[in-house]
Design a protein around this motif. Sequence first.
Motif, PDB file in Angstrom:
ATOM      1  N   THR A  93     -30.518  95.876  -4.767  1.00  0.00           N
ATOM      2  CA  THR A  93     -29.962  97.014  -4.032  1.00  0.00           C
ATOM      3  C   THR A  93     -30.636  98.307  -4.456  1.00  0.00           C
ATOM      4  OG1 THR A  93     -28.284  97.290  -5.695  1.00  0.00           O
ATOM      5  CG2 THR A  93     -27.721  95.905  -3.832  1.00  0.00           C
ATOM      6  N   ASN A  94     -30.205  99.376  -3.825  1.00  0.00           N
ATOM      7  CA  ASN A  94     -30.755 100.694  -4.141  1.00  0.00           C
ATOM      8  C   ASN A  94     -29.917 101.327  -5.252  1.00  0.00           C
ATOM      9  OD1 ASN A  94     -32.198 103.060  -3.977  1.00  0.00           O
ATOM     10  ND2 ASN A  94     -30.946 103.870  -2.305  1.00  0.00           N
ATOM     11  N   VAL A  95     -30.095 100.852  -6.486  1.00  0.00           N
ATOM     12  CA  VAL A  95     -29.264 101.359  -7.582  1.00  0.00           C
ATOM     13  C   VAL A  95     -29.704 102.757  -7.985  1.00  0.00           C
ATOM     14  CG1 VAL A  95     -28.700  99.159  -8.648  1.00  0.00           C
ATOM     15  CG2 VAL A  95     -30.757 100.359  -9.349  1.00  0.00           C
ATOM     16  N   ASN A  96     -28.872 103.396  -8.747  1.00  0.00           N
ATOM     17  CA  ASN A  96     -29.225 104.662  -9.363  1.00  0.00           C
ATOM     18  C   ASN A  96     -30.193 104.345 -10.511  1.00  0.00           C
ATOM     19  OD1 ASN A  96     -29.270 106.974 -11.020  1.00  0.00           O
ATOM     20  ND2 ASN A  96     -27.336 107.649 -10.125  1.00  0.00           N
ATOM     21  N   ALA A  97     -31.466 104.627 -10.299  1.00  0.00           N
ATOM     22  CA  ALA A  97     -32.494 104.232 -11.265  1.00  0.00           C
ATOM     23  C   ALA A  97     -32.345 104.996 -12.566  1.00  0.00           C
ATOM     24  CB  ALA A  97     -33.874 104.481 -10.667  1.00  0.00           C
ATOM     25  N   CYS A  98     -32.000 106.256 -12.442  1.00  0.00           N
ATOM     26  CA  CYS A  98     -31.876 107.085 -13.637  1.00  0.00           C
ATOM     27  C   CYS A  98     -30.749 106.546 -14.505  1.00  0.00           C
ATOM     28  CB  CYS A  98     -31.607 108.523 -13.210  1.00  0.00           C
ATOM     29  SG  CYS A  98     -31.764 109.680 -14.537  1.00  0.00           S
ATOM     30  N   SER A  99     -29.611 106.321 -13.876  1.00  0.00           N
ATOM     31  CA  SER A  99     -28.460 105.838 -14.617  1.00  0.00           C
ATOM     32  C   SER A  99     -28.764 104.478 -15.259  1.00  0.00           C
ATOM     33  CB  SER A  99     -27.278 105.784 -13.659  1.00  0.00           C
ATOM     34  OG  SER A  99     -26.403 104.773 -13.963  1.00  0.00           O
ATOM     35  N   THR A 100     -29.485 103.616 -14.533  1.00  0.00           N
ATOM     36  CA  THR A 100     -29.789 102.296 -15.071  1.00  0.00           C
ATOM     37  C   THR A 100     -30.649 102.394 -16.329  1.00  0.00           C
ATOM     38  OG1 THR A 100     -29.724 101.418 -12.826  1.00  0.00           O
ATOM     39  CG2 THR A 100     -30.746 100.045 -14.494  1.00  0.00           C
ATOM     40  N   LEU A 101     -31.675 103.221 -16.276  1.00  0.00           N
ATOM     41  CA  LEU A 101     -32.564 103.318 -17.435  1.00  0.00           C
ATOM     42  C   LEU A 101     -31.874 103.985 -18.620  1.00  0.00           C
ATOM     43  CD1 LEU A 101     -35.873 104.082 -15.559  1.00  0.00           C
ATOM     44  CD2 LEU A 101     -35.406 102.092 -16.969  1.00  0.00           C
ATOM     45  N   VAL A 102     -31.075 105.009 -18.343  1.00  0.00           N
ATOM     46  CA  VAL A 102     -30.331 105.639 -19.446  1.00  0.00           C
ATOM     47  C   VAL A 102     -29.376 104.607 -20.035  1.00  0.00           C
ATOM     48  CG1 VAL A 102     -28.695 107.441 -20.068  1.00  0.00           C
ATOM     49  CG2 VAL A 102     -30.504 107.937 -18.448  1.00  0.00           C
ATOM     50  N   PHE A 103     -28.776 103.830 -19.145  1.00  0.00           N
ATOM     51  CA  PHE A 103     -27.853 102.796 -19.613  1.00  0.00           C
ATOM     52  C   PHE A 103     -28.553 101.797 -20.538  1.00  0.00           C
ATOM     53  CE2 PHE A 103     -26.227  98.473 -18.943  1.00  0.00           C
ATOM     54  CZ  PHE A 103     -24.947  98.612 -19.439  1.00  0.00           C
ATOM     55  N   LEU A 104     -29.741 101.349 -20.145  1.00  0.00           N
ATOM     56  CA  LEU A 104     -30.467 100.398 -20.990  1.00  0.00           C
ATOM     57  C   LEU A 104     -30.733 101.011 -22.366  1.00  0.00           C
ATOM     58  CD1 LEU A 104     -33.041  98.798 -18.505  1.00  0.00           C
ATOM     59  CD2 LEU A 104     -30.900  97.842 -19.322  1.00  0.00           C
ATOM     60  N   HIS A 105     -31.063 102.273 -22.385  1.00  0.00           N
ATOM     61  CA  HIS A 105     -31.272 102.933 -23.681  1.00  0.00           C
ATOM     62  C   HIS A 105     -29.975 102.956 -24.491  1.00  0.00           C
ATOM     63  CE1 HIS A 105     -35.398 104.286 -23.896  1.00  0.00           C
ATOM     64  NE2 HIS A 105     -35.361 104.577 -22.603  1.00  0.00           N
ATOM     65  N   ARG A 106     -28.861 103.159 -23.795  1.00  0.00           N
ATOM     66  CA  ARG A 106     -27.582 103.157 -24.504  1.00  0.00           C
ATOM     67  C   ARG A 106     -27.282 101.781 -25.074  1.00  0.00           C
ATOM     68  NH1 ARG A 106     -24.755 107.754 -23.184  1.00  0.00           N
ATOM     69  NH2 ARG A 106     -26.453 109.256 -23.246  1.00  0.00           N
ATOM     70  N   VAL A 107     -27.617 100.754 -24.306  1.00  0.00           N
ATOM     71  CA  VAL A 107     -27.391  99.394 -24.791  1.00  0.00           C
ATOM     72  C   VAL A 107     -28.192  99.185 -26.081  1.00  0.00           C
ATOM     73  CG1 VAL A 107     -27.808  96.958 -24.288  1.00  0.00           C
ATOM     74  CG2 VAL A 107     -26.839  98.438 -22.538  1.00  0.00           C
ATOM     75  N   VAL A 108     -29.404  99.686 -26.085  1.00  0.00           N
ATOM     76  CA  VAL A 108     -30.214  99.586 -27.304  1.00  0.00           C
ATOM     77  C   VAL A 108     -29.494 100.279 -28.457  1.00  0.00           C
ATOM     78  CG1 VAL A 108     -32.382 100.280 -28.376  1.00  0.00           C
ATOM     79  CG2 VAL A 108     -32.375  99.430 -26.027  1.00  0.00           C
ATOM     80  N   ASP A 109     -28.950 101.470 -28.190  1.00  0.00           N
ATOM     81  CA  ASP A 109     -28.231 102.198 -29.242  1.00  0.00           C
ATOM     82  C   ASP A 109     -27.040 101.387 -29.757  1.00  0.00           C
ATOM     83  OD1 ASP A 109     -29.982 104.211 -28.841  1.00  0.00           O
ATOM     84  OD2 ASP A 109     -28.624 105.484 -27.674  1.00  0.00           O
ATOM     85  N   VAL A 110     -26.298 100.809 -28.818  1.00  0.00           N
ATOM     86  CA  VAL A 110     -25.126 100.026 -29.219  1.00  0.00           C
ATOM     87  C   VAL A 110     -25.560  98.866 -30.104  1.00  0.00           C
ATOM     88  CG1 VAL A 110     -23.332  98.467 -28.379  1.00  0.00           C
ATOM     89  CG2 VAL A 110     -23.716 100.637 -27.212  1.00  0.00           C
ATOM     90  N   PHE A 111     -26.588  98.157 -29.688  1.00  0.00           N
ATOM     91  CA  PHE A 111     -27.033  96.999 -30.467  1.00  0.00           C
ATOM     92  C   PHE A 111     -27.567  97.426 -31.828  1.00  0.00           C
ATOM     93  CE2 PHE A 111     -27.653  93.478 -27.069  1.00  0.00           C
ATOM     94  CZ  PHE A 111     -26.356  93.714 -26.635  1.00  0.00           C
ATOM     95  N   ARG A 112     -28.227  98.555 -31.866  1.00  0.00           N
ATOM     96  CA  ARG A 112     -28.733  99.031 -33.166  1.00  0.00           C
ATOM     97  C   ARG A 112     -27.566  99.362 -34.084  1.00  0.00           C
ATOM     98  NH1 ARG A 112     -33.798 102.207 -31.218  1.00  0.00           N
ATOM     99  NH2 ARG A 112     -35.316 100.504 -31.337  1.00  0.00           N
TER     100      ARG A 112
END
Lengths: 963, 425
Positions: B73-92
């Motif tokens: 779908t046409n997701v919010n690309a900005c939000s998705t990439l920021v989210f992935l970075h947040r996931v990295v933070d959570v895992f760290r």
Amino acid sequence: MSDGKYFSTTKRGEIHELKEELRSLDRPKKKDAVKKVIAAMTVGKDVSMLFPDVVNCMQTDDLELKKLVYLYLINYAKTQPDLAIMAVNTFVKDSQDPNPLIRALAVRTMGCIRVDKITEYLCDPLQRCLKDDDPYVRKTAAICVAKLYDINPELVEDRGFLDMLREMLSDANPMVVANALAALQEIQELAGSGGKDLLQMTSQTLNKLLAALNECTEWGQVFILDSLAAYDTRDPRDAEKIAERVLPRLQHVNSAVVLSAVKVILRCMDVVALGPGGGEETIKGWSKKMAPPLVTLLASEPEVQYVALRNINLIVQRRPAVLANEVKVFFCKYNDPLYVKMEKLEIMIRLASDKNIDQVLLELKEYAQEVDVDFVRKSVRAIGRCAVALEKATERCINVLLELIQTKVSYVVQEAIIVIKDIFRRYPNQYESIIATLCDNLDSLDEPEAKSSMVWIIGEYAERIDNADELLEAFLETFPEETAMVQLQLLTATVKLFLKKPTESAQKMISAVLSCATNETDNPDLRDRAYIYWRLLSTDPEAAKDVVLAEKPVIADDSSTLDPSLLEQLVSRYLATVAAVYHRPPETFVSRQRMAVTRAEELGSRKFEEDDGATPGTMVSDNNAAAAAGAAAAAAATTVGDLLDLSDASPVPLPPAAAAAATASLATRGLDDLLGGLDLGGSMVPSSIPHVHPAAAAAAAADPFAALANPSPAPTPLGISPAALSQLPVLLANPGGVSVQGRLVRQGGQAVYQLALRNDTLAPVDGLMIQTNRNSFGLSPVSQVLAVSAPGGGAIPPGGLAPVRVPLLVDPSKVTPPPLNTGLQVALRTNQVGVLYFNDTVPLSALTEETGTMEAADFLAAWKALPPEASTRLPLAVPSAEVAKQRLAAANLFVLAHRQVPATGQDAIYATCRITAGGVGQVLLELKFVAGAGGVDVSVKAERQDVAQLVFDGLPAVLLGAA
Amino acid sequence: MAISAIFFLDIKGRIIIFRDYRGDVSPKYAEKFMSKINEMEEAGKLSPVIYDDGVTYLYLQVANLYLLAVTRTNVNACSTLVFLHRVVDVFRHYFQELEEESLRDNFVIVYELLDEVMDFGYPQFTEAKILAEYIKTDAYKMEATVKPPMAVTNAVSWRMEGIRHKKNEVFLDVVESVNLLVSSTGQVVLSEVVGVLKMRAYLSGMPECKLGLNDKVLFESQGRTSKQKAVELEDIKFHQCVRLARFENDRTISFIPPDGAFDLMTYRISQNIKPLIMVECSVEKPSRSRTEYLVKARSQFKERSQANTVEIMLPLPADAISPTMKCTQGSAAYVPEKSALVWTIKSFPGGKEYSLRCHFGLPSVEAEDEGKGKMPPIKVKFEIPFFTVSGVQVRYLKVIEKSGYQALPWVRYITTSGNYEIRMV
């Protein structure tokens, strides 16, 4: 304690052992076994055969174990739908657990189990959880409604979950509000053509959302902002209110919140601009506040930066004032990733102005000496684009290019020559003094584009280059080995040389080139162009001069400029989304449209492949292709303008469906190119190609059905007798399966599909759903579910013929871009035989509106105002003008005047109709009946040019009374 | 509108672990990912958002992993990439290091977290500290009665209730980093200061905090013409705890802080500043195979301040032969793997100038065409304590809690180098 050890068990008999362990009464052992199962699942082993044993572990108060079992269920329930029902009891029980974590977990997981049978059991727990006291459960339940809708939309509507979601927009908890909003938006998108506005955004809801915006999590804020951007308001005061509330979001640390807030504000700017005084001051104020946050986005992680830059590129095109003074912040850092540097370059070019060009040029020169070849090339091109765009700075740009040529780095020199050619085109007769420098660097040219640029320069300025003939001759030595691009250019350049300096050597060259290009090549473009030149030169050299050496139109830099309507859409509707990153409308890449279609494809994919060897994705991607074709055509149009691109006849790779359209456009394009190559300008545009009418012939075949127009005594839901029913046109013949007959008519102010479904299978067929693909008129069923009125009650018995009436509405979001096409693709889903597809054409009479008439005086005025008519002769035998008038009126084509042309005695009828669907608009017609010959001359006038063909195709059926 | 699945891939593109949220993009697509990005890279068209066969891939590379989100779908690309970075933070936050081994060793937690941070492809909750309250790493300490903390859905989603500290203290570090780009002719092309207010709050209960800065806009709105120097802060960004609407209204920075360390706010100032440490490098080539650098480093701040651990990295050609150097202060060393000379000066007081001289040879046969590009820029690293370039000052930090305790605020200032580049001639 590390869980890594669970991955290491790969011995034989493992499954059997696991089974034993899962049945163990020892709890730690059991849990270990489940972990091993999940580990096996993670590495991609199939452990679905353990389903019953794993599900047996579900009833536990160990939360971790429960989560693992749930995870397993999500993965394997699809493969074991019958066993999945075993889990239902535990789910229902867990959804009433005193611990909210478990309640939420149960609801969240149930929604992920995409098994039809389970969904029914999901409803009661879901209803409870939507009203749960704990907001954590409510926010999870809200999303679950969207999950359920994806599996079974009717259930969601029947159970009133949509109303409950809407109520949740007023929930006291901001997170619940945000999730309910996300769910509603998702459903809205899935329902698409349902046309219903699910959100029903009132000023009250708007206020609630704006209030929740201040309090919810960053992700919730993004949902809310994205939905505010979709909120369609025309009221400038409304827009101002929204923007004022959204502005503080620009201070948020999350880049996604910032970019979505920017989108809302840009959208509000559009609305405010409609207000009194164009809202100039307001827009200025907002722009000022928006610039610093946009600049700060460049300090985020490189991936986010990339997305931000792609979006900023759009913003800069749409609202150049916002970042006009910020070009410096887009200067590249040495360690920026390549993709960031490339995007920064694009923006630098756009922001370059007379004020800052010196600084920009210094930077570009710096980049042109870096190590990465792609970046260096693009930097050199950027200098050329600045020169083309900024007249005052051209000389400075050229000086930089000359300095770069001195570096003698091969790819830099070649790139510089390519852009200098563009500069010559843009500013003819101003900078030719540098040609000498260029000619010193011929040896380093080995790329086709650079070579052909240089050749073009030599040909164009042959009279000023003393040794032009020698230079060309050197190039001609390798003529047979060159690429088509260079060959075409060499051919033209040699002709130019000959016309400008008809020396002996030039004569020799020209005859050598012409004979080589006509006799020894397989390239038709090259051969044809050579023949044209040859003939021109041999018949009238003076005319050849006029043609070949004619003045060329001035070029502009539009290499990456978007169509304004697309730009507007991308900026104020799709900013921050993938569409804005690709710079393409979502239709061109979204492969999931509506649930029914996707699911239908999933179910029917096998059959579909067998039927015509196409992949299940075809139906959807064809559509996209149609949209892409538009883009490709636009791309083609831009390249045509550039002389040097003319040999680039290799088509842009297009998806299959666009190919047909593209071939046609390529054909004309090739012609344009050829003529462009001759520098003919506009003097020899090919006359328009006469229209051909396959539909007219087809209409005669459709004639027998005219009889159906009279309603028969025993009405079915269609108002047609059973006997007539079986005589409806066959849309899909499927002996031994389900066949479809039917036609599109207009009833009660809307298009209606009268369908008759014949079930020739041996079992009843039920679960009927219908869906149309995107089409020129946006026709889409009001309800996807087919109400079959057969004795079986919703099911068609074996051997039965069931009539169905499917009202269609016009959904603007399903309208495909022009040109108009009467084709309609329909998918029909059944529980038993999967998905059936058929193609139909939309008759004119289904589109014309009942209220589409106009005053005769207005008609006259409109006839004069509209662009020239398109005319054709339809070979139809119409009994008389009177009959024709009746038939026209029956099809909502309103006859305004009827007269006899005194000279010929022909009957002339003037009629009009209106079609709102697909944005066709008012159509004016003139029909002249050719006495004796039995033909009708039709002239059509409308706002849009592609409407004429629609009328020509549709009119025969109307005039023959088939409708 | 939403993400279909999240994959963790190893450096070769093999799936380590994944969570499918919507079931419309199969793992087969993730397996194709690697060949697709190789193809794009070869074409010089690699970007973090790529499209193939109906599927959009959005991804990051972290250490030896790819973190990949897919959608149709046409997701919010900005939000998705920021989210992935947040996931990295959570895992760290959970595993310290995010790498292949830590994912496998904690796969149960990984699944639990993936279930919690995203639902049906919609980002939900990525506050690591709060997640840790109800998703515990040590399985055996887990009790069945764990409930979701109020914070997850509350307006104050970053702080638990009932926190107790013996000593109520707040530490506030004002850290300014200077980004600078100087052209080869010695002109400042770009200079900017990025400031961060780093806070470590050890406060009990639900403390209301209020921070006062010498903010020019605030001073002007209050009609204050005090002798104190005011600073114009551009584009301030706040941690989500700060009430943005209130700030928009009257420029008051008020908030309930999370417990522990966080970045309260960032700001940017792009006025032109003099390079704090200026480096000039003149290159002489007495012969084709000999080159000499004469480098001067000058500190251009007040004498009472002092820069610490100054590191000046001077690029050398990759094929430089046996460089020798001599400097008037500090020490210099050749680092062949970076093709650079690193000059370190432990302390560098204001208003001083030091110099370095370096000779090296070049092979007599010139490499063909390759490496003809320019040398990378000179990079400088430093730290100047008790000093801010912008002059930002914390005027007060008030802490009010209903139990009425007195909290001690500690404020420090420091200026460091950010992206500090000086182009070679």
